[in-house]
Design an enzyme around this catalytic site. Structure first.
Site, PDB file in Angstrom:
ATOM      1  N   ASN A   1       7.482   1.048  -9.300  1.00 15.39           N
ATOM      2  CA  ASN A   1       7.330   0.597  -7.912  1.00 15.39           C
ATOM      3  C   ASN A   1       8.540  -0.173  -7.397  1.00 15.39           C
ATOM      4  OD1 ASN A   1       4.890   1.833  -7.922  1.00 15.39           O
ATOM      5  ND2 ASN A   1       3.659  -0.051  -7.874  1.00 15.39           N
TER       6      ASN A   1
ATOM      7  N   ARG B   1      -5.038   5.110   2.764  1.00 12.12           N
ATOM      8  CA  ARG B   1      -3.607   4.788   2.715  1.00 12.12           C
ATOM      9  C   ARG B   1      -2.852   5.207   3.984  1.00 12.12           C
ATOM     10  NH1 ARG B   1      -1.556   5.192  -3.461  1.00 12.12           N
ATOM     11  NH2 ARG B   1      -0.292   3.443  -2.795  1.00 12.12           N
TER      12      ARG B   1
ATOM     13  N   ASP C   1      -3.556  -2.629  -9.216  1.00 10.87           N
ATOM     14  CA  ASP C   1      -3.055  -1.648 -10.182  1.00 10.87           C
ATOM     15  C   ASP C   1      -3.450  -1.974 -11.627  1.00 10.87           C
ATOM     16  OD1 ASP C   1      -1.966  -0.181  -8.167  1.00 10.87           O
ATOM     17  OD2 ASP C   1       0.114  -0.673  -8.585  1.00 10.87           O
TER      18      ASP C   1
ATOM     19  N   ARG D   1       2.682  10.125 -13.882  1.00  7.11           N
ATOM     20  CA  ARG D   1       3.333   9.614 -12.665  1.00  7.11           C
ATOM     21  C   ARG D   1       3.898   8.213 -12.889  1.00  7.11           C
ATOM     22  NH1 ARG D   1      -0.523   8.715  -8.590  1.00  7.11           N
ATOM     23  NH2 ARG D   1       1.291   7.652  -7.791  1.00  7.11           N
TER      24      ARG D   1
HETATM   25  C1  UD1 Z   1       2.055  -0.259  -3.329  1.00  6.07           C
HETATM   26  C2  UD1 Z   1       2.221   0.231  -4.742  1.00  6.07           C
HETATM   27  C3  UD1 Z   1       0.863   0.560  -5.359  1.00  6.07           C
HETATM   28  C4  UD1 Z   1      -0.058  -0.641  -5.240  1.00  6.07           C
HETATM   29  C5  UD1 Z   1      -0.119  -1.139  -3.802  1.00  6.07           C
HETATM   30  C6  UD1 Z   1      -0.912  -2.420  -3.645  1.00  6.07           C
HETATM   31  C7  UD1 Z   1       4.376   1.317  -4.660  1.00  6.07           C
HETATM   32  C8  UD1 Z   1       5.150   2.583  -4.775  1.00  6.07           C
HETATM   33  N1  UD1 Z   1       3.038   1.424  -4.727  1.00  6.07           N
HETATM   34  O1  UD1 Z   1       1.468   0.817  -2.586  1.00  6.07           O
HETATM   35  O2  UD1 Z   1       1.058   0.884  -6.723  1.00  6.07           O
HETATM   36  O3  UD1 Z   1      -1.365  -0.251  -5.634  1.00  6.07           O
HETATM   37  O4  UD1 Z   1       1.220  -1.408  -3.324  1.00  6.07           O
HETATM   38  O5  UD1 Z   1      -0.416  -3.414  -4.465  1.00  6.07           O
HETATM   39  O6  UD1 Z   1       4.935   0.240  -4.577  1.00  6.07           O
HETATM   40  N2  UD1 Z   1      -2.232  -0.101   4.745  1.00  6.07           N
HETATM   41  C9  UD1 Z   1      -2.513   0.170   6.067  1.00  6.07           C
HETATM   42  N3  UD1 Z   1      -1.489   0.588   6.867  1.00  6.07           N
HETATM   43  C10 UD1 Z   1      -0.207   0.741   6.420  1.00  6.07           C
HETATM   44  C11 UD1 Z   1       0.070   0.451   5.065  1.00  6.07           C
HETATM   45  C12 UD1 Z   1      -0.959   0.025   4.237  1.00  6.07           C
HETATM   46  O7  UD1 Z   1      -3.658   0.056   6.508  1.00  6.07           O
HETATM   47  O8  UD1 Z   1       0.669   1.125   7.201  1.00  6.07           O
HETATM   48  C13 UD1 Z   1      -3.314  -0.526   3.828  1.00  6.07           C
HETATM   49  C14 UD1 Z   1      -3.564   0.517   2.726  1.00  6.07           C
HETATM   50  O9  UD1 Z   1      -4.431   1.536   3.192  1.00  6.07           O
HETATM   51  C15 UD1 Z   1      -4.174  -0.318   1.637  1.00  6.07           C
HETATM   52  C16 UD1 Z   1      -3.452  -1.668   1.788  1.00  6.07           C
HETATM   53  O10 UD1 Z   1      -2.901  -1.672   3.109  1.00  6.07           O
HETATM   54  O11 UD1 Z   1      -5.550  -0.492   1.852  1.00  6.07           O
HETATM   55  C17 UD1 Z   1      -2.369  -1.907   0.764  1.00  6.07           C
HETATM   56  O12 UD1 Z   1      -1.376  -0.920   0.885  1.00  6.07           O
HETATM   57  P1  UD1 Z   1       0.159  -1.201   0.557  1.00  6.07           P
HETATM   58  O13 UD1 Z   1       0.354  -2.628   0.177  1.00  6.07           O
HETATM   59  O14 UD1 Z   1       0.954  -0.648   1.672  1.00  6.07           O
HETATM   60  O15 UD1 Z   1       0.358  -0.312  -0.732  1.00  6.07           O
HETATM   61  P2  UD1 Z   1       1.469   0.772  -0.990  1.00  6.07           P
HETATM   62  O16 UD1 Z   1       2.785   0.273  -0.518  1.00  6.07           O
HETATM   63  O17 UD1 Z   1       1.008   2.089  -0.542  1.00  6.07           O
END
Ligand code: UD1
Length: 427
Positions: A23, A121, A305, A397
């Site tokens: 990540n 997501r 995670d 992955r």
């Molecule tokens: C990253 C990590 C993933 C980890 C997650 C939370 C990477 C590559 N992946 O994923 O392993 O599980 O952080 O610690 O770093 N959300 C929205 N709108 C957005 C973006 C996010 O509603 O535009 C929501 C998502 O649906 C989710 C929450 O926010 O419910 C957390 O997502 P986010 O922190 O963005 O996780 P990732 O960056 O996808």
């Protein structure tokens, strides 16, 4: 399709060095597109997600080589800022390319990264952040086109500390005109690593690790040599596996400061953890205790995670534990599989109630996503008898040959590939 075959019940023991963080590496690979010079990245793990990101970079015209743990990138001849839909669909992290491509080329065309096994997501926070920097965003079906001659710094308030949105906005803002402030930013160690990398390229970013990040835009970025931090989720997975098998494992190179919330939960369960200079020793003997409440939340709280892996441990601990998942709505898929191995877990919306059993029993189970798969491997290592974990590609992955990692620690685990099955059939 590959399978893992595990003969359970052997305590893990020995010493292991933890590989680089997926990540951290994924956004840093994307951010390398911002550099006008070449970039050398050290400690980049060999994982499926990294392979996909490198394929996308090559498809854009970037030279990308990955040997051992080193990646060499040169984006001097990038010919396109259009990411084809099939590549976008292979991995959610492809969305990280939006900020860097927009910042460097003034335009990016890509597609929604698609659904995911662990929840919806969305990427609305990414898009809103880029729009606040002046990007003109057009969405047609799943196609997204962002344009901006030059982005302009702005104050961006995130409603939720999204890791990906924070990183995308940081990467876009480094070449913007003026100052960008991200308020309500995510605080994960991977964001601090991205800040370190961007600053090595010549950017001016500070505040990562707190909830407010300041970025002063610069005109151009150069290349650099940079080493990725060790993977805290892989570290946590090994620590939980050591505890679940009542083993005794030493981790080298892991950063205990990135694992404070996990260490706290494991110690409450009765796991022995000694933190030394660059090493961590994890051991358990006898039956562990239930932990009444574990809640996943953004860093520095307990990471989503590691939820599945810790649930496996709690499934074997004495008493009733409660696990609450607040980040992803679909992240209890491992529960049915653990129950097939004899666990006693009931799910009510985003709560799991785990009544510890003295023993899990090997059977055939399916990895439904990356961390759920890791949890089943831990369950197999701790269980009585043989466990077969199917759909190993999910695990690949995020773990560099998980079977080699646990074999090195005395686990009895082998990968059965289609090829090896065919060969057996011919004999
Ligand atoms: C990253 C990590 C993933 C980890 C997650 C939370 C990477 C590559 N992946 O994923 O392993 O599980 O952080 O610690 O770093 N959300 C929205 N709108 C957005 C973006 C996010 O509603 O535009 C929501 C998502 O649906 C989710 C929450 O926010 O419910 C957390 O997502 P986010 O922190 O963005 O996780 P990732 O960056 O996808």
């Amino acid at each position: 399709m590959d399978k893992l075959v595990i003969e359970g019940g052997k305590p893990l023991s020995g010493t292991i060095r933890i590989h680089g963080a997926k990540n951290a590496a994924l956004p840093i690979l994307a951010a390398s597109l911002l550099a006008e010079g070449s970039v050398k990245l050290l400690n980049v793990p060999q994982l499926l997600d990294i392979d996909v990101m490198l394929d996308i970079l090559r498809n854009l015209g970037c030279r990308a080589e990955h040997e051992e743990q080193t990646v060499l990138l040169d984006g001097a001849n990038i010919a396109s800022s259009h990411i084809p839909e099939p590549l976008m669909r292979q991995m959610r992290s492809s969305v990280f390319l939006m900020g860097p491509l927009l910042a460097r080329f003034g335009e990016v065309q890509l597609y929604q990264p698609g659904g995911c096994a662990i929840g919806e997501r969305k990427i609305d926070l990414h898009l809103r952040g880029l729009a606040a920097l002046g990007a003109d965003i057009e969405e047609k079906g799943s196609r997204i086109v962002c344009k901006a001659k030059r982005l302009t710094g702005a104050e961006i308030i995130l409603d939720f500390p999204s890791v990906g949105a924070t990183e995308n906005i940081m990467m876009a803002a480094v070449l913007a005109k003026g100052r960008t402030t991200i308020v309500g930013a995510a605080r994960e160690p991977e964001i601090q690593d991205l800040q370190r990398f961007l600053n090595e390229l010549g950017a001016k970013v500070r505040g990562a690790g707190t909830d407010t990040i300041f970025i002063d835009g610069v005109d151009r970025l150069e290349g650099c040599v940079f080493e990725i931090i060790p993977d805290r989720i892989v570290s946590g997975t090994v620590m939980v596996a050591a505890a679940a098998t009542r083993g005794d494992v030493t981790l080298e190179g892991a950063h205990p400061a990135h694992l404070t919330s996990l260490i706290h939960v494991l110690r409450r369960a009765g796991v022995q953890i000694d933190v030394g200079d660059g090493i961590m020793k994890v051991g358990a003997s006898g039956r562990l205790k239930a932990v009444d409440r574990v809640v996943t939340s953004p860093y520095p709280a307990f990471p989503t995670d590691l939820q599945a892996q810790v649930m496996t441990l709690l499934a074997l601990s004495d008493g009733v534990s409660v696990m609450k998942e607040t980040i992803f709505e679909g992240r209890f898929k491992h529960v049915d599989e653990l129950c097939r191995m004899g666990a006693d877990i009931r799910v009510d919306l985003n709560h799991a109630f785990i009544r510890g059993v003295p023993q899990l029993y090997g059977t055939s189970v399916e990895a439904t996503d990356l961390r759920a798969g890791a949890a089943l491997v831990i369950a197999g290592l701790a269980a009585h008898g043989r466990t077969v974990v199917e759909q190993v590609h999910h695990i690949d992955r995020g773990y560099d040959r998980i079977e080699a990692m646990f074999s090195k620690l005395n686990g009895d685990i082998v990968r059965v590939t289609n090829e090896s099955l065919k060969l057996q059939g011919q004999r």
